[in-house]
Write an enzyme that holds these catalytic residues in place. Structure first.
Site, mmCIF file in Angstrom:
data_model
loop_
_atom_site.group_PDB
_atom_site.id
_atom_site.type_symbol
_atom_site.label_atom_id
_atom_site.label_comp_id
_atom_site.label_asym_id
_atom_site.label_seq_id
_atom_site.Cartn_x
_atom_site.Cartn_y
_atom_site.Cartn_z
ATOM 1 N N CYS A 2 -42.924 28.435 -58.324
ATOM 2 C CA CYS A 2 -41.647 27.733 -58.227
ATOM 3 C C CYS A 2 -41.846 26.276 -57.848
ATOM 4 C CB CYS A 2 -40.781 28.381 -57.160
ATOM 5 S SG CYS A 2 -40.505 30.113 -57.404
ATOM 6 N N ARG A 27 -47.231 24.347 -63.448
ATOM 7 C CA ARG A 27 -47.575 25.335 -62.426
ATOM 8 C C ARG A 27 -47.151 26.751 -62.813
ATOM 9 N NH1 ARG A 27 -47.640 22.314 -57.180
ATOM 10 N NH2 ARG A 27 -46.961 24.207 -56.190
ATOM 11 N N TRP A 77 -40.380 31.049 -60.539
ATOM 12 C CA TRP A 77 -41.336 32.077 -60.953
ATOM 13 C C TRP A 77 -40.881 33.343 -60.245
ATOM 14 C CZ3 TRP A 77 -45.123 35.135 -58.510
ATOM 15 C CH2 TRP A 77 -46.098 35.684 -59.360
ATOM 16 N N ASN A 103 -38.300 27.895 -52.525
ATOM 17 C CA ASN A 103 -39.639 28.395 -52.888
ATOM 18 C C ASN A 103 -40.083 29.319 -51.768
ATOM 19 O OD1 ASN A 103 -39.660 26.681 -55.029
ATOM 20 N ND2 ASN A 103 -41.398 25.442 -54.341
ATOM 21 N N GLY A 104 -40.734 30.420 -52.121
ATOM 22 C CA GLY A 104 -41.242 31.327 -51.082
ATOM 23 C C GLY A 104 -40.534 32.668 -51.134
ATOM 24 N N GLU A 487 -65.707 35.709 -63.811
ATOM 25 C CA GLU A 487 -64.911 34.541 -64.188
ATOM 26 C C GLU A 487 -64.654 34.519 -65.702
ATOM 27 O OE1 GLU A 487 -63.033 32.617 -62.746
ATOM 28 O OE2 GLU A 487 -62.805 30.895 -64.065
ATOM 29 N N LYS A 491 -60.925 34.669 -67.279
ATOM 30 C CA LYS A 491 -60.393 33.657 -68.213
ATOM 31 C C LYS A 491 -59.785 34.357 -69.427
ATOM 32 C CE LYS A 491 -60.055 30.907 -66.288
ATOM 33 N NZ LYS A 491 -60.337 30.798 -64.967
ATOM 34 N N GLU A 494 -56.552 36.234 -68.560
ATOM 35 C CA GLU A 494 -55.436 35.344 -68.217
ATOM 36 C C GLU A 494 -54.729 34.794 -69.439
ATOM 37 O OE1 GLU A 494 -56.304 33.024 -64.070
ATOM 38 O OE2 GLU A 494 -57.611 32.492 -65.718
ATOM 39 N N HIS A 510 -73.166 53.702 -63.933
ATOM 40 C CA HIS A 510 -72.487 54.530 -62.933
ATOM 41 C C HIS A 510 -71.004 54.715 -63.255
ATOM 42 C CE1 HIS A 510 -76.084 54.593 -60.535
ATOM 43 N NE2 HIS A 510 -76.139 53.266 -60.540
ATOM 44 N N LYS A 609 -49.756 28.376 -61.478
ATOM 45 C CA LYS A 609 -50.922 27.559 -61.136
ATOM 46 C C LYS A 609 -51.189 27.578 -59.643
ATOM 47 C CE LYS A 609 -54.128 24.599 -62.186
ATOM 48 N NZ LYS A 609 -55.298 25.280 -62.762
HETATM 49 C C1 G6P Z 1 -53.503 31.309 -59.256
HETATM 50 C C2 G6P Z 1 -54.071 30.563 -60.449
HETATM 51 C C3 G6P Z 1 -55.574 30.767 -60.534
HETATM 52 C C4 G6P Z 1 -56.228 30.373 -59.228
HETATM 53 C C5 G6P Z 1 -55.628 31.137 -58.048
HETATM 54 C C6 G6P Z 1 -56.111 30.589 -56.723
HETATM 55 O O1 G6P Z 1 -53.541 32.674 -59.478
HETATM 56 O O2 G6P Z 1 -53.442 30.993 -61.639
HETATM 57 O O3 G6P Z 1 -56.099 29.972 -61.577
HETATM 58 O O4 G6P Z 1 -57.594 30.622 -59.302
HETATM 59 O O5 G6P Z 1 -54.193 30.979 -58.052
HETATM 60 O O6 G6P Z 1 -55.616 29.296 -56.576
HETATM 61 P P1 G6P Z 1 -56.254 28.173 -55.683
HETATM 62 O O7 G6P Z 1 -55.347 26.992 -55.871
HETATM 63 O O8 G6P Z 1 -56.215 28.680 -54.262
HETATM 64 O O9 G6P Z 1 -57.636 27.935 -56.150
#
Ligand code: G6P
Length: 614
Positions: A2, A27, A77, A103-104, A487, A491, A494, A510, A609
Site C-alpha cells: 500500500c 511497489r 494491496w 497502510n498496515g 533464488e 525468481k 514470482e 530423500h 515490493k
Molecule cells: C517482498 C519483495 C521481495 C523481497 C522481500 C523482502 O516480498 O517482493 O522481492 O525480497 O519483500 O524485502 P526487503 O525489502 O526486506 O528486502
C-alpha cells in the site's frame, strides 16, 4: 505494498496525488482511490486494478476536481477483503464527513467493529481500516477536533498503521499519525505533503520530517504541528533528503527487471568504489562501527531477512563462517520474531533488507536491539526505518529498484556481504594474506564477467523458450550455491507463476526424486570447486530418472555434453565468489520465461515490493 500520498496547499491537488501514487505503484497494489476536499463536501473516487482505471473514473468529474487543493490518496494491496472498489481506500465514516487512508493492519479491528456496530455504525467494507474511520468519527462527535480525535483513537488501536485523515468541517487540514509503518512529511512553500515513501513527493521538495511512532502531525497549507499522543508539542526536525528525483524510465528496455539485470555490473562497481581500492589495500567500511574488541567479544552472528534478502543472508552465513570463523545463524524474520530467541550483547545481529521497511525484519531488529545486540543493517535505503535502528550500516547503493522481483539489490547485498566478511576477517586476522589478495582481485573482475554473461544472453533466452511450457521446475546445487538455487526458483515463481523449487542436491534422493520424469526440468548449478563432483553424481541420479537436464556451469568438462540436454556456460570464477556470477543467468531465465508467457513481469500478481505488514 500500500502507498499513501496527501497534499494541502494552494495548488490543484488531483494531479499531485495521482502523480505521487504513480511514483509508488511499482511497489505493487490492486486498487486505488483519492479523497478531495471540495466546496461543501469531501468527494471520494476509487477504482479496482491499476491507476489508469482511477484516472478514467476521474475524467468524467473534471470540473469539480480542478478546484480542490487538499486531498489524500492511496494504492491498496489487499489484506482484509478482496481488492474491490468497496474495499479500496479512502474509507469514510457513516455520514461521509471523515475520510481516511491506511497502510498496515489493525489487529483489534474486530473488537472495535463490534463496539462501533453496537453504537449504531454501519460498515460497508470488509476492511480493518473502516473501523478506524468510524472510531475517529465517533470521538469527533464529542471533542469536535480532528487532531485530538486521532490522538484519542490511536490509543485504542493495536497493530501497525500509517494513517492520514481529513474531516469536512476542518477544510484544508490533514492529520497524520503512524506506528510501525513509515510516514514522511514533505515541506514546500505554503504547502505540505505527506507520504508513505519519499518518491511520492521528491520532485516537489527535498525538505522532510520523518514522523516517529505515535506522533500526530497536523498539516494545513501554512502550518505543520507535531504532537505526541498526549498533545505535547514536539519541535519539528527538518531533514534534507539525500535523494534526487529519479525519472522511473526503462531506458529502452522492455521491462524494468531487464534494465535492472543489466545495471548489475555498474552496481558492483559503484559499491566497490571507495571500499575496495586495490587487491592489496584493506576494505574500508566507514559506517561499520565494529571495533577489534567488539569483534573479539562476539560469540555468534544472527542474520535475519525475508525473501530474496534471506537468500543473500544464506550466502552471507557461508562466507562469514568461512572467512571469519564465527558461527552464523540465518532465519526468516517472520519465524524469528515469535519464538524465544537467544541474542545478547555478544551477538552481532545483521538485518538485510532492500527496502529497509519490511515489517517482520524491522520487528526482529527491534527485539534484538532491546537485548543489547549490536545491530548491523545491510540495506538499499539508508534513510529507512531499519537504517535508523542501526549501530552499523552497510548501504548497498543499488539505486532505486522498480521491478518487484529483486535482482540488482540481491547482487548488491551479496557484494556487501563479501566486503563485510573480508573486513571482519582482516580485523580478526582469520584469513591468509594471499587468500585475501586473490579474492579481492577476483572481486574487482566481477563486473566484466557479468557483462560477458549479458553480452551472450541469447543462449539463455533460447533455454528459457525451450523450457517455458513446463508446470514445474527444479533447481539443484550444493554448498554456497544452494541459496542461488533457492533464488533462481524464487525468481521464476514470482514472475511466471511456475511451481519452481530449489533443493540442496544431496537431498534430492530423500524425497523430491519421486517427482522426476521426462516432463521435469532440473537445472544443476554446477560451479567448479569442492562439491562439483558430488553435484555431478546427483545430476546423474536425476538423469537416470529421465529428467530434462540443464547445466549452469563454469566447467568445460566434455562429459557434461552427454549428461545435460542444455548447457549454459558462465565465465570462470573462484568457487567462493560463484554465487554472484551464477545468479545472473537464473534471473535471465526467469525473465525470459515470464516475458515469453506474457506475464506482467514488473508487477507480478499478488506481490508487493515492500511488505510493511507482518
Ligand atoms: C517482498 C519483495 C521481495 C523481497 C522481500 C523482502 O516480498 O517482493 O522481492 O525480497 O519483500 O524485502 P526487503 O525489502 O526486506 O528486502
Amino acid at each position: 505494498m500500500c502507498g499513501i500520498v496527501g497534499y494541502t496547499g494552494k495548488r490543484p491537488v488531483v494531479d499531485i496525488l495521482l502523480d505521487g501514487l504513480e511514483q509508488l505503484e511499482y511497489r505493487g497494489y490492486d486498487s486505488s482511490g483519492i479523497a478531495l476536499k471540495c466546496a461543501d463536501s469531501i468527494k471520494v473516487y476509487k477504482a479496482e486494478g491499476k491507476l489508469k482505471n482511477l484516472r478514467e473514473e476521474l475524467s468524467s468529474h473534471a470540473y469539480e476536481l480542478t478546484k480542490s487543493v487538499t486531498g489524500i490518496g492511496h494504492i491498496r494491496w489487499a489484506t482484509h477483503g478482496a481488492p474491490t472498489v468497496v474495499n479500496a481506500h479512502p474509507h469514510t465514516c457513516g455520514c461521509g464527513k471523515l475520510v481516511i487512508v491506511h497502510n498496515g493492519i489493525i489487529e483489534n479491528y474486530k473488537e472495535l467493529k463490534t463496539e462501533l456496530e453496537a453504537k449504531g455504525c454501519k460498515f460497508k467494507s470488509q476492511t480493518d481500516t473502516e473501523a478506524v474511520a468510524h472510531l475517529i468519527a465517533s470521538i469527533y462527535g464529542e471533542v469536535k477536533d480532528l487532531t485530538k480525535s486521532v490522538q484519542l483513537a490511536a490509543k485504542k488501536l493495536e497493530g501497525a498503521y500509517a494513517l492520514c485523515i481529513m474531516h469536512n468541517d476542518e477544510p484544508g487540514k490533514i492529520v497524520a499519525t503512524k506506528r510501525n509503518a513509515p510516514l514522511i512529511i514533505g515541506i514546500g512553500e505554503n504547502e505540505f505533503y505527506v507520504a508513505s515513501d519519499v518518491p511520492a513527493f521528491i520532485k516537489h521538495t527535498k525538505k522532510a520530517v520523518y514522523l516517529t511512532d505515535n506522533q500526530v502531525a497536523t498539516l494545513t497549507a501554512e502550518t505543520l504541528k507535531i504532537e505526541d499522543e498526549n498533545e505535547n508539542e514536539i519541535p519539528v526536525k527538518v531533514e534534507q533528503l539525500p535523494w534526487e528525483p529519479v525519472a522511473l524510465s526503462k531506458m529502452g528496455y522492455k521491462h524494468f527487471m531487464l534494465k535492472e539485470i543489466h545495471e548489475q555490473p555498474d552496481v558492483i562497481r559503484n559499491i566497490l568504489v571507495g571500499k575496495l581500492h586495490t587487491c592489496d589495500s584493506p576494505i574500508v567500511l566507514d559506517e561499520v562501527k565494529l571495533t577489534r574488541q567488539t569483534l573479539k567479544d562476539l560469540n555468534r552472528i544472527q542474520i535475519i531477512a525475508c525473501g530474496t534478502s534471506l537468500h543473500a543472508a544464506m550466502v552471507g552465513k557461508y562466507i562469514i563462517e568461512n572467512f571469519c570463523s564465527i558461527p552464523v545463524d540465518v532465519e526468516a524474520s517472520s519465524e524469528y520474531i515469535y519464538r524465544k530467541t537467544v541474542t545478547d550483547a555478544h551477538t552481532l545481529v545483521i538485518g538485510v533488507s532492500q527496502s529497509g521497511e519490511t515489517a517482520d525484519t524491522l520487528t526482529a531488529i527491534k527485539q534484538s536491539k532491546s537485548r543489547g545486540s549490536h545491530i548491523l543493517i545491510i540495506t538499499n535505503r539508508p534513510d529507512s526505518a531499519m537504517a535508523r535502528e542501526a549501530d552499523s550500516l552497510v548501504p548497498v547503493s543499488a539505486g532505486i529498484e522498480v521491478s518487484v522481483a529483486a535482482t540488482k539489490s540481491y547482487i548488491a547485498q551479496l557484494t556487501s556481504f563479501y566486503l563485510l566478511a573480508l573486513y571482519m576477517a582482516e580485523i580478526k586476522g582469520t584469513m591468509a594474506q594471499s587468500d585475501l589478495t586473490n579474492l579481492k582481485s577476483e572481486m574487482l573482475a566481477l563486473p566484466q564477467k557479468i557483462e560477458q554473461i549479458l553480452a551472450h544472453k541469447e543462449n539463455i533466452q533460447k533455454c528459457a523458450r525451450k523450457y517455458s511450457n513446463t508446470r514445474d521446475f527444479i533447481y539443484i546445487a550444493r554448498g554456497l550455491n544452494y541459496p542461488t538455487a533457492l533464488e533462481g526458483a524464487l525468481k521464476l515463481k514470482e514472475i511466471s507463476y511456475i511451481n519452481a523449487t530449489g533443493y540442496p542436491a544431496g537431498e534430492l534422493k530423500h524425497g523430491p526424486i519421486a517427482m522426476l520424469d521426462e516432463t521435469m526440468p532440473v537445472l544443476s548449478i554446477l560451479m567448479k570447486g569442492t562439491v562439483y563432483e558430488k553435484l555431478l553424481s546427483n545430476s546423474e541420479e536425476a538423469k537416470a530418472r529421465n529428467a530434462r537436464m540443464i547445466a549452469l556451469t563454469n566447467s568445460t568438462d566434455e562429459k557434461l555434453q552427454d549428461l545435460f540436454d542444455y548447457i549454459i556456460t558462465v565465465p570462470d570464477v573462484t568457487e567462493l565468489l560463484s554465487p554472484i556470477i551464477a545468479v545472473v543467468p537464473l534471473q535471465l531465465i526467469a525473465y525470459y520465461i515470464a516475458e515469453f508467457l506474457g506475464k506482467d513481469v514488473d508487477q507480478p500478481r499478488n506481490l508487493a515490493k515492500s511488505v510493511t505488514v507482518e
